[in-house]
Each structure stands twice: as C-alpha cells, then as structure tokens.
Motif scaffolding. Structure first.
Motif, PDB file in Angstrom:
ATOM      1  N   ALA A  31       0.811  -1.213   0.000  1.00 50.69           N
ATOM      2  CA  ALA A  31       0.000   0.000   0.000  1.00 50.69           C
ATOM      3  C   ALA A  31       0.846   1.264   0.000  1.00 50.69           C
ATOM      4  O   ALA A  31       0.356   2.330  -0.338  1.00 50.69           O
ATOM      5  CB  ALA A  31      -0.939   0.001   1.204  1.00 50.69           C
ATOM      6  N   LEU A  32       2.113   1.155   0.391  1.00 53.77           N
ATOM      7  CA  LEU A  32       2.944   2.361   0.532  1.00 53.77           C
ATOM      8  C   LEU A  32       4.197   2.304  -0.330  1.00 53.77           C
ATOM      9  O   LEU A  32       4.439   3.184  -1.156  1.00 53.77           O
ATOM     10  CB  LEU A  32       3.317   2.506   2.020  1.00 53.77           C
ATOM     11  N   VAL A  33       4.980   1.248  -0.145  1.00 52.94           N
ATOM     12  CA  VAL A  33       6.288   1.198  -0.792  1.00 52.94           C
ATOM     13  C   VAL A  33       6.155   1.077  -2.311  1.00 52.94           C
ATOM     14  O   VAL A  33       6.751   1.854  -3.062  1.00 52.94           O
ATOM     15  CB  VAL A  33       7.137   0.034  -0.219  1.00 52.94           C
ATOM     16  N   LEU A  34       5.334   0.145  -2.761  1.00 51.52           N
ATOM     17  CA  LEU A  34       5.198  -0.029  -4.212  1.00 51.52           C
ATOM     18  C   LEU A  34       4.693   1.235  -4.897  1.00 51.52           C
ATOM     19  O   LEU A  34       5.282   1.654  -5.907  1.00 51.52           O
ATOM     20  CB  LEU A  34       4.268  -1.208  -4.526  1.00 51.52           C
ATOM     21  N   PRO A  35       3.644   1.877  -4.375  1.00 51.03           N
ATOM     22  CA  PRO A  35       3.187   3.106  -5.031  1.00 51.03           C
ATOM     23  C   PRO A  35       4.249   4.204  -5.023  1.00 51.03           C
ATOM     24  O   PRO A  35       4.386   4.932  -6.014  1.00 51.03           O
ATOM     25  CB  PRO A  35       1.974   3.534  -4.194  1.00 51.03           C
ATOM     26  N   LEU A  36       5.020   4.296  -3.921  1.00 50.48           N
ATOM     27  CA  LEU A  36       6.067   5.317  -3.879  1.00 50.48           C
ATOM     28  C   LEU A  36       7.149   5.025  -4.913  1.00 50.48           C
ATOM     29  O   LEU A  36       7.626   5.926  -5.609  1.00 50.48           O
ATOM     30  CB  LEU A  36       6.678   5.395  -2.473  1.00 50.48           C
ATOM     31  N   LEU A  37       7.523   3.762  -5.002  1.00 50.64           N
ATOM     32  CA  LEU A  37       8.536   3.385  -5.996  1.00 50.64           C
ATOM     33  C   LEU A  37       8.025   3.705  -7.400  1.00 50.64           C
ATOM     34  O   LEU A  37       8.753   4.210  -8.255  1.00 50.64           O
ATOM     35  CB  LEU A  37       8.858   1.888  -5.895  1.00 50.64           C
ATOM     36  N   ASN A  38       6.751   3.408  -7.623  1.00 46.10           N
ATOM     37  CA  ASN A  38       6.161   3.646  -8.930  1.00 46.10           C
ATOM     38  C   ASN A  38       6.132   5.137  -9.247  1.00 46.10           C
ATOM     39  O   ASN A  38       6.388   5.565 -10.378  1.00 46.10           O
ATOM     40  CB  ASN A  38       4.751   3.068  -8.968  1.00 46.10           C
ATOM     41  N   ALA A  39       5.881   5.954  -8.233  1.00 43.43           N
ATOM     42  CA  ALA A  39       5.709   7.380  -8.472  1.00 43.43           C
ATOM     43  C   ALA A  39       7.044   8.095  -8.643  1.00 43.43           C
ATOM     44  O   ALA A  39       7.149   9.024  -9.445  1.00 43.43           O
ATOM     45  CB  ALA A  39       4.919   7.994  -7.322  1.00 43.43           C
ATOM     46  N   PHE A  40       8.072   7.661  -7.882  1.00 45.97           N
ATOM     47  CA  PHE A  40       9.269   8.505  -7.808  1.00 45.97           C
ATOM     48  C   PHE A  40      10.516   7.933  -8.466  1.00 45.97           C
ATOM     49  O   PHE A  40      11.462   8.664  -8.694  1.00 45.97           O
ATOM     50  CB  PHE A  40       9.555   8.869  -6.347  1.00 45.97           C
ATOM     51  N   LEU A  41      10.541   6.646  -8.733  1.00 44.48           N
ATOM     52  CA  LEU A  41      11.730   6.113  -9.397  1.00 44.48           C
ATOM     53  C   LEU A  41      11.668   6.433 -10.888  1.00 44.48           C
ATOM     54  O   LEU A  41      10.592   6.546 -11.460  1.00 44.48           O
ATOM     55  CB  LEU A  41      11.819   4.601  -9.201  1.00 44.48           C
ATOM     56  N   ALA A  43      11.638   5.915 -14.818  1.00 48.46           N
ATOM     57  CA  ALA A  43      10.887   4.900 -15.548  1.00 48.46           C
ATOM     58  C   ALA A  43      11.728   3.692 -15.917  1.00 48.46           C
ATOM     59  O   ALA A  43      11.204   2.582 -16.045  1.00 48.46           O
ATOM     60  CB  ALA A  43      10.270   5.510 -16.796  1.00 48.46           C
ATOM     61  N   ASP A  44      13.054   3.874 -16.086  1.00 51.53           N
ATOM     62  CA  ASP A  44      13.860   2.727 -16.546  1.00 51.53           C
ATOM     63  C   ASP A  44      14.472   1.956 -15.383  1.00 51.53           C
ATOM     64  O   ASP A  44      15.190   0.995 -15.594  1.00 51.53           O
ATOM     65  CB  ASP A  44      14.953   3.212 -17.511  1.00 51.53           C
ATOM     66  N   SER A  45      14.187   2.370 -14.149  1.00 48.99           N
ATOM     67  CA  SER A  45      14.752   1.649 -13.001  1.00 48.99           C
ATOM     68  C   SER A  45      14.126   0.257 -12.877  1.00 48.99           C
ATOM     69  O   SER A  45      12.914   0.112 -13.013  1.00 48.99           O
ATOM     70  CB  SER A  45      14.514   2.442 -11.718  1.00 48.99           C
ATOM     71  N   PHE A  46      14.960  -0.728 -12.624  1.00 54.66           N
ATOM     72  CA  PHE A  46      14.415  -2.095 -12.548  1.00 54.66           C
ATOM     73  C   PHE A  46      13.622  -2.316 -11.265  1.00 54.66           C
ATOM     74  O   PHE A  46      12.871  -3.262 -11.141  1.00 54.66           O
ATOM     75  CB  PHE A  46      15.532  -3.141 -12.698  1.00 54.66           C
ATOM     76  N   LEU A  47      13.798  -1.417 -10.278  1.00 52.26           N
ATOM     77  CA  LEU A  47      13.053  -1.528  -9.031  1.00 52.26           C
ATOM     78  C   LEU A  47      11.638  -0.957  -9.133  1.00 52.26           C
ATOM     79  O   LEU A  47      10.819  -1.144  -8.257  1.00 52.26           O
ATOM     80  CB  LEU A  47      13.788  -0.780  -7.916  1.00 52.26           C
ATOM     81  N   ARG A  48      11.385  -0.222 -10.208  1.00 53.42           N
ATOM     82  CA  ARG A  48      10.104   0.469 -10.303  1.00 53.42           C
ATOM     83  C   ARG A  48       9.025  -0.454 -10.856  1.00 53.42           C
ATOM     84  O   ARG A  48       9.148  -0.971 -11.966  1.00 53.42           O
ATOM     85  CB  ARG A  48      10.250   1.676 -11.235  1.00 53.42           C
ATOM     86  N   PRO A  49       7.966  -0.681 -10.039  1.00 53.96           N
ATOM     87  CA  PRO A  49       6.839  -1.460 -10.571  1.00 53.96           C
ATOM     88  C   PRO A  49       6.119  -0.626 -11.634  1.00 53.96           C
ATOM     89  O   PRO A  49       5.893   0.563 -11.431  1.00 53.96           O
ATOM     90  CB  PRO A  49       5.947  -1.695  -9.346  1.00 53.96           C
ATOM     91  N   SER A  50       5.819  -1.236 -12.742  1.00 58.77           N
ATOM     92  CA  SER A  50       5.210  -0.478 -13.838  1.00 58.77           C
ATOM     93  C   SER A  50       3.770  -0.118 -13.500  1.00 58.77           C
ATOM     94  O   SER A  50       3.150  -0.705 -12.608  1.00 58.77           O
ATOM     95  CB  SER A  50       5.246  -1.296 -15.121  1.00 58.77           C
ATOM     96  N   ASP A  51       3.227   0.857 -14.236  1.00 59.44           N
ATOM     97  CA  ASP A  51       1.823   1.227 -14.063  1.00 59.44           C
ATOM     98  C   ASP A  51       0.940   0.010 -14.298  1.00 59.44           C
ATOM     99  O   ASP A  51      -0.052  -0.204 -13.598  1.00 59.44           O
ATOM    100  CB  ASP A  51       1.430   2.332 -15.054  1.00 59.44           C
ATOM    101  N   PHE A  52       1.331  -0.759 -15.294  1.00 60.49           N
ATOM    102  CA  PHE A  52       0.564  -1.962 -15.629  1.00 60.49           C
ATOM    103  C   PHE A  52       0.532  -2.934 -14.447  1.00 60.49           C
ATOM    104  O   PHE A  52      -0.512  -3.489 -14.094  1.00 60.49           O
ATOM    105  CB  PHE A  52       1.176  -2.634 -16.859  1.00 60.49           C
ATOM    106  N   THR A  53       1.692  -3.124 -13.816  1.00 62.98           N
ATOM    107  CA  THR A  53       1.781  -4.048 -12.683  1.00 62.98           C
ATOM    108  C   THR A  53       0.866  -3.600 -11.540  1.00 62.98           C
ATOM    109  O   THR A  53       0.110  -4.395 -10.987  1.00 62.98           O
ATOM    110  CB  THR A  53       3.225  -4.124 -12.161  1.00 62.98           C
TER     111      THR A  53
END
Lengths: 387, 256
Positions: A31-41, A43-53
């Motif tokens: 609920a917190l970490v994944l959305p933050l990673l998605n928002a702030f990393l 786009a090409d970072s491998f740690l960033r969950p994609s919008d699709f994911t």
C-alpha cells in the motif's frame, strides 16, 4: 502453537506479535512502498513497478476480497455459494452508473446521456439514474444493492432451511438469471456491452497513472480492512458459531440459536462487501458487462479459494492472486487451454493438496522430515506432491 | 400432586401412513427422573422430536408449565430454538458435539445467555461464567482435555461432553436419548450416577435400552414403556419388569 494459557478459544488475542508483523509488512509494502517506488523512481529503473503491474495488482486485490467472501461462506459457514460474482458485478454496475454519468458530454455522441442511451433512443435520463451523479450515493448503492438482494434471497432460502447442493444450485440459478436479464437491452443497463469508456472519477482523469495508483492503493487498503474485519468476525464467539453451524447445524439449533439468522447475517455482510470490491474493480478495468455475472465467474472464485486453502483467511488471498496470475499468463500463452488448466488445477488441488497452497509449507516440512528419517535420498517418487 | 412440567395429551403423529405416535399421554413432574423404554420403532425418538419442535403432532396437545403459577405454553407452536430457550434441552442418540472445536469452546457455545447475532459478535466471558465452565468440566471429567478437539474424544467422552453442553444451558427439562450407548460398563454406571445426582434440580426424561442402566437410574422412580407409539404401561422398574404385556412385547414378538 501458543502456550496453553492463551488457548482459551473464545477470547484469543487478535494477533500475536509475529502475526502483526506478518500482516503489516506486506500491507505496508503493497500500500505504501510499491506506489512510492512507482511514483518517484525513474521509468527505466528495474526496481520500479510499472503502471501496468500496479493496475494488475489492484485488480487482484479486489478479486481477493471476492474470494474472502466466498471462503467466509464456504470454508467457515459451510454454504457453497456459486453466485458470489453476482454481488461483485452488482456493486460494479452501481458504481459504473456513476462513472458513466461522469463522462458528461465527452462521450461519442457529445450528449449528457450515456452513449448507449443515445444509441437506443432515450430522450431523457431515467429518474432512478439521477441520484447516481453523487459519488457517496453510488458508493452506498454498491454496498446496499448487493446486500438487499442477498437479504431477500437469503431470507427466503435460509428460512425454508434450504441447504447444501440445493442452495448451491439456487445461487447459481440466481446469478445466471441476473446475467440473462442484464444482457437484454430493454433492461436498461447497456445490454451485453455494459458500461465502458469511463473518463474520470472524483474529477480525476482515469487514464492518468496518478489516478490509477490511488485506485490501486484503495484496493489494497480495502483488502487489508476486509481481512481484519473477517479475522475479527471469525475469532469472536460468532465465528465459532459459524463453524459449529458448518459442522453440526442441528446441535446449534437445539442449543437455542436461530441459525437461519446467523447465515443471513453473514450472507448479507459478505454480499455488501463483495459489492464494494466490485465497485473498485470497475474503474480499474474500465468496463463492466453481464459476462461478469455468468456462473463461470462465481465458480472461478470458488476455485481460487480451493487452490489457496479454504477455511483460512490467507488462503483465498493467495489463491485469488495465484490463479489470476496464472490466468494472465495462460490466456496470453495458450488461451484455448485456459479452462483445461483451471479445471486441472482444481482437480489437482482437491486430490493432492486438499488444504490448498497455505498447507504447502507444512506438507513440505513433513516431507523433508520423512526424508531425514529414512536417511538416504530416495529415487524419484511419483506419489510425492511436487513443490 | 404438583402440576406436571411437561404434559402431552392424546398426541398422534403419522409418517407416510405409519403411526409413529398413537394417542400418547405423558406427564412429567418437576424434579422427576423418568426412564422411557420400548423396543425399536416404539416411537421414542419421534416423541422427543415432537417435544423439541423438530416435528409437529397431527393431533393432541403438548404443554410446558414452568411453575404451578405460570400459564402452560403450547410447545407445538414453537420451533427448536424457541423450545430450547424455554429451558428444554435435548441430547441426541449419537453424540453431537462440535468436532472441530475444543471441549472448552463446545461448552462456551452452550452456556446459558443471549443467543442473538450481535450478542455473539461482542461476547465476552465473565468470571461467573469461567467458574461455571470449570465446574462443568469437572463434572463431566474433561478438565484435562479442555483444549482437545472434541472430535478426538472417545465415544463415551463425547457423550459426557454433550451432557455437559446440555447442563451448560441450565435447562429445566433434560431430554436424554440413549446416553449410555457405546459406553463401557464403568462409564455407563458413572453416567447413571450423574443423572441421579441431577434429579430434583432438573426434570429428566431418559430413553434407554440397556436394562442394567435402566434399573440403576429408575431407582424407585417411574418407568414408562412405549410400544407402537403409545404408552403400554407405567410403574416402578420391578412392576414393569414383571408385567406380562411388557414381557410379551420384548420377548415374544407376535404374541400380543
């Protein structure tokens, strides 16, 4: 296993410390970490969950709420409902009405009326649609409409003491009848196309990653909340009575409990919550149509629960995620095989792993212990459950 | 004599043309321990079904009077849980305990108290209830097994647990269907002692086959013999035993 002193079954601790950790860590992560990673990393970072994911996980979370309801009824109360997807879809429709009205003049026909109404020659918005301009009203309707239907159906069925396979068949007939009704254009809910082309929710653009991220977070929070609620319910004396009704309804009845009322309460509660999950599902997938009400959808939810492990609250969540992840993959890799895979999975779990995925660790531990005892590594054993 | 606590008059019940109960009259007095015997198919279980709301009689009346002063309540209008709430508890022939629950929880679910949905959601055990649970566990000799799953108990222990569950609800009337079935001789004897100790505090009807056990628990009390759905005779154990009609029914089928 906890110490005998804490075993007093009716007033247990809600969670032990370990259990709190096991609940909070994944919840905060999702609920917190994944959305933050998605928002702030970047786009090409491998740690960033994609919008699709994120969108996919949000959808799974709403499915998991549906599965939890199936399990509360089936695993705890002993009622196998083959129509739970109906309540999910009704919640979706109720909220879909709001989303449809929020399109405003941005539809294909540039009319205040939803596209399908223009197409079908409506002159004005039907009166019962008016209140759905309100977001709170639509949200409440997503809870109340499924709840009300469950109340009427459950009141009739439980009062007449309809049980077991007869009740299962009736629930399936109910969802099938509803699907047929919604497929009709003259029923007034868009026929087989249902509702789609939603543009915005609470003024926010539904196609923007920000909005979708919030919908994902809302889905995870709903799942976590429903999990806690059901946990509380099953740990209370009420929960023990649910299981007692499952194992021996006569004894409960002859102990002075009006079992039909207990069943009705759970049935209505689950229907309302399932409806809310459906309401969150629709903006994330962008469409709701009567195919969501067909009996297959409800049966699929039963398979999720069986695969994950019925009679536990973790099982349905794992099952919903696992089977749907498998479905996402299989329908791309071999779409014509999906139903065979689903059926095979169900049969396989029933035969080899009746406790579902949640029972796998214990099974593996027992297997390893057996290996240790026998001392040597056995040759390939066909009967062992594969990991 | 005091007013009967339970009174069935001219009760008949037919299943598919079979007269399970036929013009039955039965009176149970407060504090009494009544033993009901009769060959298979005499209508003993149907009789219990009628008393507990599981089935309704075709004709006749079944009334329950809590005290001499209270008006009699018509039981034929009530269902299972309403009758239980009046204070009439039933133990089944095959022990019906909640197999997946602990012995302790089985008793907690049976404790006297509110039975509604919301009461169950917010239920908390108070200290009086805890003491009551401890006393019950002691009474049915399951103190050491309170955390056991009831399904793991022996047959005799399950019977005892069910008696404990019945007592937990503090009924005025206990209807006990074959409590000694599947018990060892020693267990049977202890069950008899338990039932005798409850006499006076509760009004009890025991249906039983085992004649040694019947002899033990009748202990000067009345024995009712059911045959073909009606009362064949009633009296002390010795009287009943020496009654030629009863002997004919039990021993020489077809002679009556």
């Amino acid at each position: 296993m906890s110490a005998p002193a804490s075993l007093s079954a009716v007033e247990p601790r809600f969670f032990t410390r370990t259990q709190w950790a096991a609940f909070l860590v994944p919840t905060l992560l999702l609920a917190l970490v994944l959305p933050l990673l998605n928002a702030f990393l970047p786009a090409d970072s491998f740690l960033r969950p994609s919008d699709f994911t994120l969108n996919l996980y949000g959808k799974y979370a709403t499915y998991a709420v549906l599965a939890l309801g199936v399990d509360l009824l089936w695993g705890y109360l002993g009622i196998l409902s083959l129509g739970q997807a109906l309540f999910f879809a009704l919640g979706g429709y109720a909220f879909g009405m709001h989303l449809l009205l929020m399109i405003g003049k941005d539809g294909q026909y540039k009319s205040d009326l939803p596209d399908y109404m223009v197409f079908l020659g409506y002159k004005a918005l039907p009166a019962h649609w008016e209140p759905f301009y309100s977001f709170p009203f639509a949200t409440a309707a997503a809870l109340i409409v499924p709840g009300l239907l469950a109340f009427v159906f459950g009141w009739l069925a439980f009062r007449s003491r309809i049980k077991g396979v007869y009740l299962s068949i009736l629930t399936q007939a109910l969802t099938y009848a509803a699907a047929l009704l919604f497929f009709r254009n003259d029923f007034g809910f868009g026929g087989n196309n249902g509702f789609t082309d939603f543009k915005r929710i609470l003024g926010a653009d539904l196609s923007s990653p920000d909005t979708r991220r919030w919908l994902y977070v809302a889905s995870v929070v709903l799942l976590a909340g429903v999990f806690l609620l059901y946990r509380w319910l099953t740990r209370a004396k009420f929960g023990h009575l649910m299981q007692a009704i499952r194992d021996g309804e006569n004894r409960v009845l002859f102990s002075g409990y009006a079992t039909a009322r207990y069943k009705l309460f759970v049935f209505v509660l689950v229907a309302a919550i399932t409806g809310l999950a459906g309401a969150l599902y629709v903006p994330q997938v962008g469409i709701i149509n009567p195919s969501e009400m067909t009996p297959e959808k409800s049966i699929e939810a039963v398979v999720w629960v069986a695969v994950g492990g019925r009679g536990t609250l973790l099982g349905p969540i794992l099952g919903a995620i696992f089977v749907n992840a498998l479905k996402s993959w299989a329908t791309r890799a071999a779409p014509e095989l999906w139903l065979y895979i689903l059926g095979g999975l169900f049969v396989g779990v029933v035969l080899l792993l009746p406790g579902g995925l949640v029972s796998l660790p214990a099974k593996l531990r027992a297997f390893v212990a057996r290996l240790r005892r026998s001392g040597d590594v056995p040759v390939a054993d066909a009967s062992k459950p594969s990991a | 004599m005091a007013h009967p606590i339970l009174q069935a008059e001219d009760v008949s019940k037919t299943y598919d043309g079979f007269r399970a109960i036929n013009a039955l009259n039965f009176y149970l007095f407060p504090g009494e321990l009544r033993t009901v015997i009769g060959p298979n198919g005499a209508g003993k279980s149907t009789f219990f079904d009628l008393l507990t709301g599981r089935a309704q009689p075709d004709t006749g009346s079944i009334k329950y009077a809590d005290s001499d002063a209270a008006p009699a309540i018509d039981l034929t209008e009530l269902n299972e849980y309403e009758i239980q709430r009046l204070g009439i508890g039933r133990k089944f022939q095959t022990p019906s305990v909640f197999a997946e629950h602990s012995v302790h929880t089985n008793l907690v679910l049976s404790l006297k108290g509110p039975r509604g949905v919301f009461a169950s959601l917010f239920h908390r055990l108070d200290s009086t209830q805890r003491d009551r649970l401890d006393a019950l566990l002691k009474l049915v000799r399951l103190e050491d097994k309170r955390h056991w799953k009831a399904g793991l108990l022996s047959h005799g222990e399950k019977q005892w647990l069910e008696i404990g569950m019945l007592l937990a609800s503090e009924p005025r009337v206990l209807l006990v269907d074959e409590p000694a079935a599947g018990m060892t001789d020693e267990e049977t004897h202890r069950t008899g002692e338990l039932l005798l100790s409850l006499r006076g505090k509760h009004s009890i009807v025991v249906v039983e086959h085992d004649m040694t056990f019947v002899k033990q628990i009748s202990d000067g009390g009345q024995v009712t013999v059911l045959h073909q759905g009606t009362v064949l005779c009633e009296g002390k154990f010795d009287e009943v035993q020496s009654n030629p009609q009863v002997r004919a029914v039990y021993l020489g089928r077809g002679k009556h």
